[in-house]
Write an enzyme that holds these catalytic residues in place. Structure first.
Site, PDB file in Angstrom:
ATOM      1  N   LYS A  95       5.982  40.961 -10.627  1.00 24.03           N
ATOM      2  CA  LYS A  95       5.105  42.039 -11.083  1.00 24.03           C
ATOM      3  C   LYS A  95       5.398  43.363 -10.381  1.00 24.03           C
ATOM      4  O   LYS A  95       5.337  44.431 -10.987  1.00 24.03           O
ATOM      5  CB  LYS A  95       3.648  41.630 -10.868  1.00 24.03           C
ATOM      6  CG  LYS A  95       3.172  40.518 -11.793  1.00 24.03           C
ATOM      7  CD  LYS A  95       1.706  40.238 -11.576  1.00 24.03           C
ATOM      8  CE  LYS A  95       1.162  39.259 -12.607  1.00 24.03           C
ATOM      9  NZ  LYS A  95       1.774  37.938 -12.522  1.00 24.03           N
TER      10      LYS A  95
ATOM     11  N   GLU B 270      -4.059  45.966  -6.686  1.00 21.07           N
ATOM     12  CA  GLU B 270      -4.368  46.932  -7.738  1.00 21.07           C
ATOM     13  C   GLU B 270      -5.838  47.313  -7.678  1.00 21.07           C
ATOM     14  O   GLU B 270      -6.684  46.480  -7.332  1.00 21.07           O
ATOM     15  CB  GLU B 270      -4.092  46.341  -9.133  1.00 21.07           C
ATOM     16  CG  GLU B 270      -2.637  46.183  -9.468  1.00 21.07           C
ATOM     17  CD  GLU B 270      -2.449  45.630 -10.872  1.00 21.07           C
ATOM     18  OE1 GLU B 270      -3.459  45.205 -11.477  1.00 21.07           O
ATOM     19  OE2 GLU B 270      -1.314  45.631 -11.347  1.00 21.07           O
TER      20      GLU B 270
ATOM     21  N   HIS C 184     -10.176  34.256 -14.521  1.00 23.65           N
ATOM     22  CA  HIS C 184      -9.053  35.119 -14.906  1.00 23.65           C
ATOM     23  C   HIS C 184      -8.157  34.469 -15.945  1.00 23.65           C
ATOM     24  O   HIS C 184      -7.010  34.881 -16.122  1.00 23.65           O
ATOM     25  CB  HIS C 184      -8.219  35.526 -13.680  1.00 23.65           C
ATOM     26  CG  HIS C 184      -9.025  36.113 -12.575  1.00 23.65           C
ATOM     27  ND1 HIS C 184      -9.716  37.295 -12.698  1.00 23.65           N
ATOM     28  CD2 HIS C 184      -9.286  35.655 -11.321  1.00 23.65           C
ATOM     29  CE1 HIS C 184     -10.349  37.552 -11.568  1.00 23.65           C
ATOM     30  NE2 HIS C 184     -10.118  36.566 -10.725  1.00 23.65           N
TER      31      HIS C 184
ATOM     32  N   ARG D  99       7.630  35.545 -23.047  1.00 25.55           N
ATOM     33  CA  ARG D  99       7.581  34.299 -23.817  1.00 25.55           C
ATOM     34  C   ARG D  99       6.565  34.463 -24.937  1.00 25.55           C
ATOM     35  O   ARG D  99       5.879  35.480 -25.023  1.00 25.55           O
ATOM     36  CB  ARG D  99       7.164  33.133 -22.917  1.00 25.55           C
ATOM     37  CG  ARG D  99       5.844  33.392 -22.179  1.00 25.55           C
ATOM     38  CD  ARG D  99       5.403  32.208 -21.361  1.00 25.55           C
ATOM     39  NE  ARG D  99       4.323  32.525 -20.450  1.00 25.55           N
ATOM     40  CZ  ARG D  99       3.033  32.608 -20.768  1.00 25.55           C
ATOM     41  NH1 ARG D  99       2.676  32.408 -22.025  1.00 25.55           N
ATOM     42  NH2 ARG D  99       2.117  32.879 -19.870  1.00 25.55           N
TER      43      ARG D  99
END
Length: 669
Positions: free
Chosen positions: A116, A200, A235, A292
């Site tokens: 990420k 973040e 999540h 994907r």
């Protein structure tokens, strides 16, 4: 087009790929672990080869064994599905080295988007909006804590190599940062073999909106509009819908163009999903790219009429994309609900066991495109699980994906409510009833969406605590009466269940248990039927007929039409109003409550002890975390039920434990 492909996955995605390949005249090879020797995906394919034991690391994650199986069977390509090896750069490269086509993006794109932190640096260069955070390689804990202070709380810690909600923690204040970081790293290592994280800012009332992209080897890239995946627990997505409620044309275009720019920046090929966080102001920020096909791809298929798996196969075979951007249009609204074996009343803890009963609503399977009337199928079910199959601790506990389409969102919600009412599952705990309540939740119906919806609407989504009504009780009684009729010996007049008595009607009490409380029900026999009474409520039963689990007859003056499943001493009553679970107390060996302050905390399911947070002899406070175990790729923390003393800790870090194993010796006081 390929003559034969190997499907390096299991469950509904393997079944889905097999169905599309068959439509194209392509033969398929399944691979399976010992736990899946008789699974539906094995039966769906033309050939099948064993990979290894049940554990994924010894079977589905063995890229060398998968490639060997492909070569042995003469397959030209490998479809990785999603999960397992689908985003594994080394596996994609190994396929190429073996002369096999990996049906997915090139290894370079997987590498670019797999971490990420690296992907965010690339997106910044491509002009894709990013949320403030820390994405660099230096992973010193003290440095991370400093950046956390700079970003401000609340913030997200996310596994850099993560996905599917694994390795993600919300930190609301500085005191939580260190323990949350440690927990996130443990889960990241277990799930992805990499403990690197990024930080973040946690957006205010965030929505999770993703864009489906597709690219070919001829330089063409398109987006197939958006999906709203905001409704989540832990999540992880529970409900997905397309198009996103409230999305205007300008924002759709801007997000679509940003997603296409992201795909072009890494030389993408095949199906991919660019995920964005959208804050309360409507501003959107790049979150990650999943290289994907996604679990939620059916909602995109339903609103576009396109078969994304067919697109995957054609692009991998070197064909150009079937359509350009201007060809693509949205029609109607689609919603997908993920039916999981889990217990929403216990923090969505995964549940295991055999599906002793599974009945689904009338639906099509893997139906893509419009029917004769130009409309998509109203209800679709994608599943790789059937009645008699077991949900094990080795894999994801999803039973099925239930997808509906409507002319608009309101119609889609109504169809989803009806479909969930017709979905019956008995064995492991499921979230079907929870999903039904979610479809009636004011916030969802009014599209007041964000990723905390389930958390903030917890009271409205909680299971009903009221006792079942007389109709439910009478339906349970009807099932018992039918069973007694079937088991009666016709040669023995004394065993007849007609309640015949001389001089007075036969009256009996049938006790049930509901949420631990005993509910006595009076049953009065009369010619041609029965009167059922509980408290001040009563109704009549007559003309009963049982066919398998399907019960018909008359309930008062209304037609009785329900399913009642008996699983040992439990009755599962399915009516159009939902499911209620009742214990047949007359069949139970009732004992007093033997629980005491010295009761041990036990494992809720098979797993591994990964952290001991206290020592034997310690005094602890109520709610204090004691032990962390890992099961089904997730962490579960056991906490003290009261103030007390830790007498013993029978297991060490790394020990495997079975369901019900006593993990902590605890004495209250």
């Amino acid at each position: 087009m390929f003559e034969k492909i190997l499907i390096a996955n299991r469950g509904e995605i393997a079944c889905r790929v097999a169905a599309t390949a068959r439509k194209l005249g392509v033969r398929t090879v399944a691979v399976y672990s010992d736990a899946d020797a008789h699974a539906q995906h094995v039966r769906a394919c033309d050939e099948a080869l064993r990979l290894g034991p049940a554990a994924a690391r010894e079977s589905y994650l063995r890229g060398d064994a998968v490639i060997e199986a492909a070569l042995r069977t003469g397959a030209q390509a490998i479809h990785p599905g999603y999960g397992f090896l689908s985003e594994n750069e080394a596996f994609a490269q190994a396929c190429a080295d073996a002369g096999l086509v990996f049906i997915g993006p090139p290894p370079s794109a997987i590498r670019a988007m797999g971490l990420k932190a690296e992907s965010k640096r690339l997106m910044a260069q491509a002009g894709v909006p990013l949320i403030p955070g820390y994405h660099d390689a230096d992973q010193d804990d003290a440095l991370l804590a400093q950046h956390a202070e700079r970003i401000g709380y609340p913030l997200l810690i996310k596994a850099s190599a993560g996905g599917g909600g694994k390795g993600m923690r919300i930190v609301r204040e500085a005191a939580e940062f260190s323990p949350m970081l440690a927990s996130c790293r443990r889960e990241a290592v277990s799930a992805f073999g990499n403990d690197a994280v990024l930080l973040e800012r946690y957006a205010s009332k965030p929505r999770h909106i993703e864009i489906q992209v597709f690219a070919d080897t001829h330089g063409n890239v398109v987006h197939l509009f958006e999906r709203d995946c905001s409704v989540q627990r832990r999540h992880q997505k529970v409900i997905e819908e397309a198009p996103a409620p409230g999305m205007d044309a300008a924002r759709r275009q801007a997000m679509g163009e940003a997603a296409v720019a992201a795909a072009r920046a890494v030389g993408y090929v095949g199906a991919g999903t660019v995920e964005f966080i959208v804050d309360a102001s409507g501003a959107f920020y790049f979150m990650e790219m999943n290289t994907r096909l996604q679990v939620e791809h059916p909602v995109t298929e339903m609103i576009t009429g396109l078969d994304l798996v067919e697109w995957q196969l054609r692009v991998a075979a070197g064909e150009p994309l079937p359509h350009v951007q201007s060809d693509l249009v949205i029609r109607g609204h689609a919603i997908e609900a993920r039916v999981y074996a889990e217990n929403p009343d216990r923090g969505f803890l995964p549940s295991t066991g055999t599906l002793v009963h599974l009945r689904t609503p009338a639906a099509t399977t893997f139906a893509v495109g419009a029917g004769a009337d130009g409309r998509p199928a109203a209800v679709r079910i994608d599943s790789g699980i059937g009645q008699g199959d077991a949900i094990t601790p080795h894999y994801d506990p999803m039973i099925a994906k239930l997808i509906v389409w409507g002319e608009d969102r309101a119609q889609a919600i109504l169809r989803m409510r009806a479909a969930l009412a017709g979905f019956e599952a008995v064995g492991p705990q499921t979230n079907v009833d929870f999903l039904g309540r979610l479809m009636r939740c004011r916030a969802f119906v009014e599209a007041d969406l964000d990723t905390a919806l389930i958390e903030r609407e917890a009271q409205a989504l909680a299971a009903p605590s009221h006792a079942p009504g007389i109709d439910v009780l009478a339906t349970a009684v009807a099932r018992i009466l039918c069973d007694e009729c079937e088991s009666a010996d016709p040669r023995d007049p004394w065993s007849q269940p007609d309640g015949f008595r001389v001089g007075a009607p036969y009256v009996r009490t049938m006790p049930f248990t509901v949420d631990g409380a005993t509910v006595p029900v009076e049953v009065r026999y009369a010619p041609g039927g029965w009167t059922v009474r509980h408290g001040d409520d009563s109704t009549c039963l007559s003309s009963l007929h049982l066919d398998g689990v399907r019960l018909t007859g008359l309930l008062g003056t209304q037609q009785l039409n329900a399913s009642v499943v008996r699983d040992r001493d439990t009755l599962h009553v399915f009516t159009p109003q939902g499911r209620r679970v009742l214990g047949d107390a007359s069949a139970l060996h009732l004992v007093g409550d033997q629980a005491d302050a010295g009761a041990n905390l036990s494992a809720p399911m098979p797993g591994k002890v990964i952290a001991l947070l206290v020592e034997a002899g310690s005094r602890v406070r109520k709610g204090q975390p004691l032990l962390v175990m890992e099961a089904m790729k997730m962490e579960h923390t056991l906490s003290a039920p009261a103030d007390g003393l830790i007498e013993k800790l029978p297991f060490r870090v790394g020990d495997q434990v079975g369901e019900g194993a006593a993990l902590v010796g605890f004495v209250a006081g």
